[in-house]
Design a protein around this motif. Structure first.
Motif, PDB file in Angstrom:
ATOM      1  N   GLU A 106      57.390  50.848  77.417  1.00 54.13           N
ATOM      2  CA  GLU A 106      58.797  50.967  77.818  1.00 54.13           C
ATOM      3  C   GLU A 106      59.608  49.706  77.548  1.00 54.13           C
ATOM      4  OE1 GLU A 106      59.870  53.035  81.478  1.00 54.13           O
ATOM      5  OE2 GLU A 106      57.772  53.718  81.584  1.00 54.13           O
ATOM      6  N   GLU A 107      58.991  48.559  77.785  1.00 51.19           N
ATOM      7  CA  GLU A 107      59.736  47.300  77.598  1.00 51.19           C
ATOM      8  C   GLU A 107      60.047  47.002  76.132  1.00 51.19           C
ATOM      9  OE1 GLU A 107      55.318  46.104  77.954  1.00 51.19           O
ATOM     10  OE2 GLU A 107      56.631  47.546  78.920  1.00 51.19           O
ATOM     11  N   CYS A 108      59.506  47.787  75.231  1.00 52.97           N
ATOM     12  CA  CYS A 108      59.747  47.594  73.793  1.00 52.97           C
ATOM     13  C   CYS A 108      60.770  48.571  73.219  1.00 52.97           C
ATOM     14  CB  CYS A 108      58.440  47.731  73.019  1.00 52.97           C
ATOM     15  SG  CYS A 108      57.260  46.441  73.400  1.00 52.97           S
ATOM     16  N   LEU A 109      61.362  49.401  74.061  1.00 58.71           N
ATOM     17  CA  LEU A 109      62.297  50.419  73.583  1.00 58.71           C
ATOM     18  C   LEU A 109      63.731  49.911  73.594  1.00 58.71           C
ATOM     19  CD1 LEU A 109      60.855  53.526  75.457  1.00 58.71           C
ATOM     20  CD2 LEU A 109      60.398  52.781  73.096  1.00 58.71           C
ATOM     21  N   ASP A 110      64.531  50.412  72.636  1.00 54.46           N
ATOM     22  CA  ASP A 110      65.952  50.099  72.619  1.00 54.46           C
ATOM     23  C   ASP A 110      66.695  51.082  73.517  1.00 54.46           C
ATOM     24  OD1 ASP A 110      66.270  52.503  71.168  1.00 54.46           O
ATOM     25  OD2 ASP A 110      66.582  51.490  69.252  1.00 54.46           O
ATOM     26  N   GLU A 111      68.028  51.001  73.530  1.00 53.85           N
ATOM     27  CA  GLU A 111      68.822  51.857  74.413  1.00 53.85           C
ATOM     28  C   GLU A 111      68.738  53.339  74.068  1.00 53.85           C
ATOM     29  OE1 GLU A 111      71.063  50.508  70.948  1.00 53.85           O
ATOM     30  OE2 GLU A 111      70.090  49.362  72.521  1.00 53.85           O
ATOM     31  N   LYS A 112      68.270  53.669  72.848  1.00 51.91           N
ATOM     32  CA  LYS A 112      68.117  55.069  72.439  1.00 51.91           C
ATOM     33  C   LYS A 112      66.687  55.573  72.633  1.00 51.91           C
ATOM     34  CE  LYS A 112      71.828  54.788  69.058  1.00 51.91           C
ATOM     35  NZ  LYS A 112      72.182  54.781  67.640  1.00 51.91           N
ATOM     36  N   GLY A 113      65.808  54.708  73.171  1.00 56.85           N
ATOM     37  CA  GLY A 113      64.431  55.112  73.430  1.00 56.85           C
ATOM     38  C   GLY A 113      63.507  55.002  72.229  1.00 56.85           C
ATOM     39  N   TYR A 114      63.894  54.182  71.238  1.00 59.08           N
ATOM     40  CA  TYR A 114      63.083  53.990  70.034  1.00 59.08           C
ATOM     41  C   TYR A 114      62.534  52.562  70.032  1.00 59.08           C
ATOM     42  CZ  TYR A 114      61.603  54.687  65.216  1.00 59.08           C
ATOM     43  OH  TYR A 114      60.843  54.830  64.078  1.00 59.08           O
ATOM     44  N   PRO A 115      61.316  52.345  69.514  1.00 60.35           N
ATOM     45  CA  PRO A 115      60.782  50.973  69.487  1.00 60.35           C
ATOM     46  C   PRO A 115      61.703  50.011  68.729  1.00 60.35           C
ATOM     47  CG  PRO A 115      59.045  52.549  69.023  1.00 60.35           C
ATOM     48  CD  PRO A 115      60.341  53.322  69.015  1.00 60.35           C
ATOM     49  N   ASP A 116      62.064  48.945  69.382  1.00 62.11           N
ATOM     50  CA  ASP A 116      62.944  47.924  68.819  1.00 62.11           C
ATOM     51  C   ASP A 116      62.079  46.818  68.206  1.00 62.11           C
ATOM     52  OD1 ASP A 116      64.592  45.679  68.411  1.00 62.11           O
ATOM     53  OD2 ASP A 116      65.782  46.076  70.204  1.00 62.11           O
ATOM     54  N   PRO A 117      62.198  46.580  66.886  1.00 62.98           N
ATOM     55  CA  PRO A 117      61.339  45.568  66.261  1.00 62.98           C
ATOM     56  C   PRO A 117      61.480  44.174  66.869  1.00 62.98           C
ATOM     57  CG  PRO A 117      63.005  46.356  64.711  1.00 62.98           C
ATOM     58  CD  PRO A 117      63.108  47.201  65.944  1.00 62.98           C
ATOM     59  N   GLU A 118      62.656  43.867  67.416  1.00 65.63           N
ATOM     60  CA  GLU A 118      62.837  42.560  68.042  1.00 65.63           C
ATOM     61  C   GLU A 118      62.121  42.466  69.389  1.00 65.63           C
ATOM     62  OE1 GLU A 118      66.902  40.684  66.532  1.00 65.63           O
ATOM     63  OE2 GLU A 118      67.185  42.688  67.395  1.00 65.63           O
ATOM     64  N   LYS A 119      61.804  43.606  69.988  1.00 66.46           N
ATOM     65  CA  LYS A 119      61.047  43.631  71.241  1.00 66.46           C
ATOM     66  C   LYS A 119      59.555  43.837  70.978  1.00 66.46           C
ATOM     67  CE  LYS A 119      64.905  45.363  73.978  1.00 66.46           C
ATOM     68  NZ  LYS A 119      65.408  46.500  74.771  1.00 66.46           N
ATOM     69  N   VAL A 120      59.228  44.651  69.973  1.00 73.50           N
ATOM     70  CA  VAL A 120      57.825  44.883  69.609  1.00 73.50           C
ATOM     71  C   VAL A 120      57.228  43.604  69.025  1.00 73.50           C
ATOM     72  CG1 VAL A 120      56.276  46.156  68.050  1.00 73.50           C
ATOM     73  CG2 VAL A 120      58.124  47.359  69.230  1.00 73.50           C
ATOM     74  N   ARG A 121      58.001  42.909  68.204  1.00 78.67           N
ATOM     75  CA  ARG A 121      57.562  41.689  67.507  1.00 78.67           C
ATOM     76  C   ARG A 121      56.230  41.937  66.792  1.00 78.67           C
ATOM     77  NH1 ARG A 121      60.918  37.895  67.674  1.00 78.67           N
ATOM     78  NH2 ARG A 121      59.372  36.380  67.019  1.00 78.67           N
ATOM     79  N   PRO A 122      56.242  42.915  65.845  1.00 78.01           N
ATOM     80  CA  PRO A 122      54.992  43.306  65.191  1.00 78.01           C
ATOM     81  C   PRO A 122      54.367  42.188  64.367  1.00 78.01           C
ATOM     82  CG  PRO A 122      56.855  44.223  64.019  1.00 78.01           C
ATOM     83  CD  PRO A 122      57.395  43.588  65.265  1.00 78.01           C
ATOM     84  N   LEU A 123      53.070  42.191  64.379  1.00 74.42           N
ATOM     85  CA  LEU A 123      52.284  41.266  63.570  1.00 74.42           C
ATOM     86  C   LEU A 123      52.285  41.780  62.139  1.00 74.42           C
ATOM     87  CD1 LEU A 123      50.291  38.825  63.767  1.00 74.42           C
ATOM     88  CD2 LEU A 123      48.475  40.515  64.069  1.00 74.42           C
ATOM     89  N   VAL A 124      52.499  40.901  61.171  1.00 76.91           N
ATOM     90  CA  VAL A 124      52.446  41.286  59.760  1.00 76.91           C
ATOM     91  C   VAL A 124      51.475  40.371  59.020  1.00 76.91           C
ATOM     92  CG1 VAL A 124      54.743  42.341  59.723  1.00 76.91           C
ATOM     93  CG2 VAL A 124      54.508  39.924  59.182  1.00 76.91           C
ATOM     94  N   PHE A 125      51.012  40.853  57.891  1.00 79.17           N
ATOM     95  CA  PHE A 125      49.943  40.185  57.143  1.00 79.17           C
ATOM     96  C   PHE A 125      50.408  39.894  55.723  1.00 79.17           C
ATOM     97  CE2 PHE A 125      46.157  40.765  54.350  1.00 79.17           C
ATOM     98  CZ  PHE A 125      45.413  39.687  54.789  1.00 79.17           C
ATOM     99  N   ALA A 126      50.025  38.740  55.205  1.00 77.48           N
ATOM    100  CA  ALA A 126      50.314  38.375  53.817  1.00 77.48           C
ATOM    101  C   ALA A 126      49.024  38.504  53.005  1.00 77.48           C
ATOM    102  CB  ALA A 126      50.853  36.959  53.734  1.00 77.48           C
ATOM    103  N   PRO A 127      48.927  39.554  52.164  1.00 80.38           N
ATOM    104  CA  PRO A 127      47.718  39.739  51.359  1.00 80.38           C
ATOM    105  C   PRO A 127      47.390  38.514  50.512  1.00 80.38           C
ATOM    106  CG  PRO A 127      49.129  41.665  51.223  1.00 80.38           C
ATOM    107  CD  PRO A 127      49.912  40.597  51.931  1.00 80.38           C
ATOM    108  N   ARG A 128      46.125  38.339  50.259  1.00 80.49           N
ATOM    109  CA  ARG A 128      45.542  37.266  49.457  1.00 80.49           C
ATOM    110  C   ARG A 128      45.642  35.888  50.102  1.00 80.49           C
ATOM    111  NH1 ARG A 128      44.437  38.779  43.745  1.00 80.49           N
ATOM    112  NH2 ARG A 128      43.834  36.606  43.602  1.00 80.49           N
ATOM    113  N   THR A 129      46.668  35.663  50.940  1.00 84.63           N
ATOM    114  CA  THR A 129      46.779  34.355  51.595  1.00 84.63           C
ATOM    115  C   THR A 129      45.958  34.327  52.875  1.00 84.63           C
ATOM    116  OG1 THR A 129      48.673  34.897  52.999  1.00 84.63           O
ATOM    117  CG2 THR A 129      49.159  34.129  50.754  1.00 84.63           C
ATOM    118  N   GLY A 130      45.716  35.525  53.455  1.00 88.16           N
ATOM    119  CA  GLY A 130      44.980  35.601  54.714  1.00 88.16           C
ATOM    120  C   GLY A 130      45.753  35.039  55.892  1.00 88.16           C
ATOM    121  N   LYS A 131      47.075  35.181  55.877  1.00 85.97           N
ATOM    122  CA  LYS A 131      47.903  34.628  56.947  1.00 85.97           C
ATOM    123  C   LYS A 131      48.666  35.731  57.665  1.00 85.97           C
ATOM    124  CE  LYS A 131      48.610  30.255  54.546  1.00 85.97           C
ATOM    125  NZ  LYS A 131      49.596  29.388  53.888  1.00 85.97           N
TER     126      LYS A 131
END
Length: 193
Positions: free
Chosen positions: A145-170
């Motif tokens: 719930e704490e990751c939802l925007d006012e329309k009830g959809y996951p907000d990327p600024e609240k989710v703060r998803p982890l992302v990966f850089a291929p080949r660099t391993g970062k």
């Protein structure tokens, strides 16, 4: 000038996803996947590529189901662990202090602590060589719930998803907002006045 760097896949960023399934022994397990993403709108589908050597592969094939779990930046260690240990000899959920929750529709566990989880039923799979590409129809989506925007959809600024850089391993976070999709390029449209 560009330089030929050979055959490579520097697609940045790749989502850092934890795909979970029940093993052939019924225990919940999972693995870190960076080769994945949305592949269809209607019905909504996610594609994930699973290396043939991975223990979780057997469970996905048997149950025809998996979950896609999106960790936050703060959960990098837990997510990374799912790519380091093997479910053949380790209970990854217990070791990482995470809670498996049975999905409502798909026969697969979701990760309760991660911001977003999608239950998926396998609609197709394809042997590509080193990996099996699964297409899963999303049958239910869960979000903290704490990751939802006012329309009830996951907000990327609240989710703060982890992302990966291929080949660099970062691992990285999303970074700053750059602009609005379907808006920034309007300056190149011909003036229709």
């Amino acid at each position: 000038m560009k330089k030929d760097i050979g055959i490579s896949t520097p697609l940045y960023p790749a989502p850092a996803l934890v795909v979970a399934a029940y093993g052939t022994d019924g225990r919940p397990g999972g693995l870190m996947v960076a080769w994945g993403g949305v592949c269809n709108s209607e019905p909504p589908c996610i594609s994930v590529a699973v290396a043939k050597s991975r223990h979780t592969l057997e469970g996905i094939l048997e149950k025809k189901a998996f979950t896609v779990n999106i960790p936050s930046e703060a959960q990098a260690a837990e997510a990374d662990f799912f790519g380091l240990a093997s479910g053949r000899d380790t209970d990854k959920f217990s070791a990482a202090g995470l809670t498996p929750k049975k999905g409502d529709i798909a026969d697969a566990p979701l990760i309760e602590e991660f911001p977003v989880s999608m239950e998926c039923e396998v609609v197709q799979f394809l042997d590509l060589g080193s990996h099996i590409l699964f297409v899963g129809k999303v049958v239910k989506t869960w979000a903290r719930e704490e990751c939802l925007d006012e329309k009830g959809y996951p907000d990327p600024e609240k989710v703060r998803p982890l992302v990966f850089a291929p080949r660099t391993g970062k691992y990285f976070g999303l970074g700053d907002l750059v602009g609005k999709a379907f808006g920034e390029g309007k300056k190149f449209l011909p003036n229709k006045s």
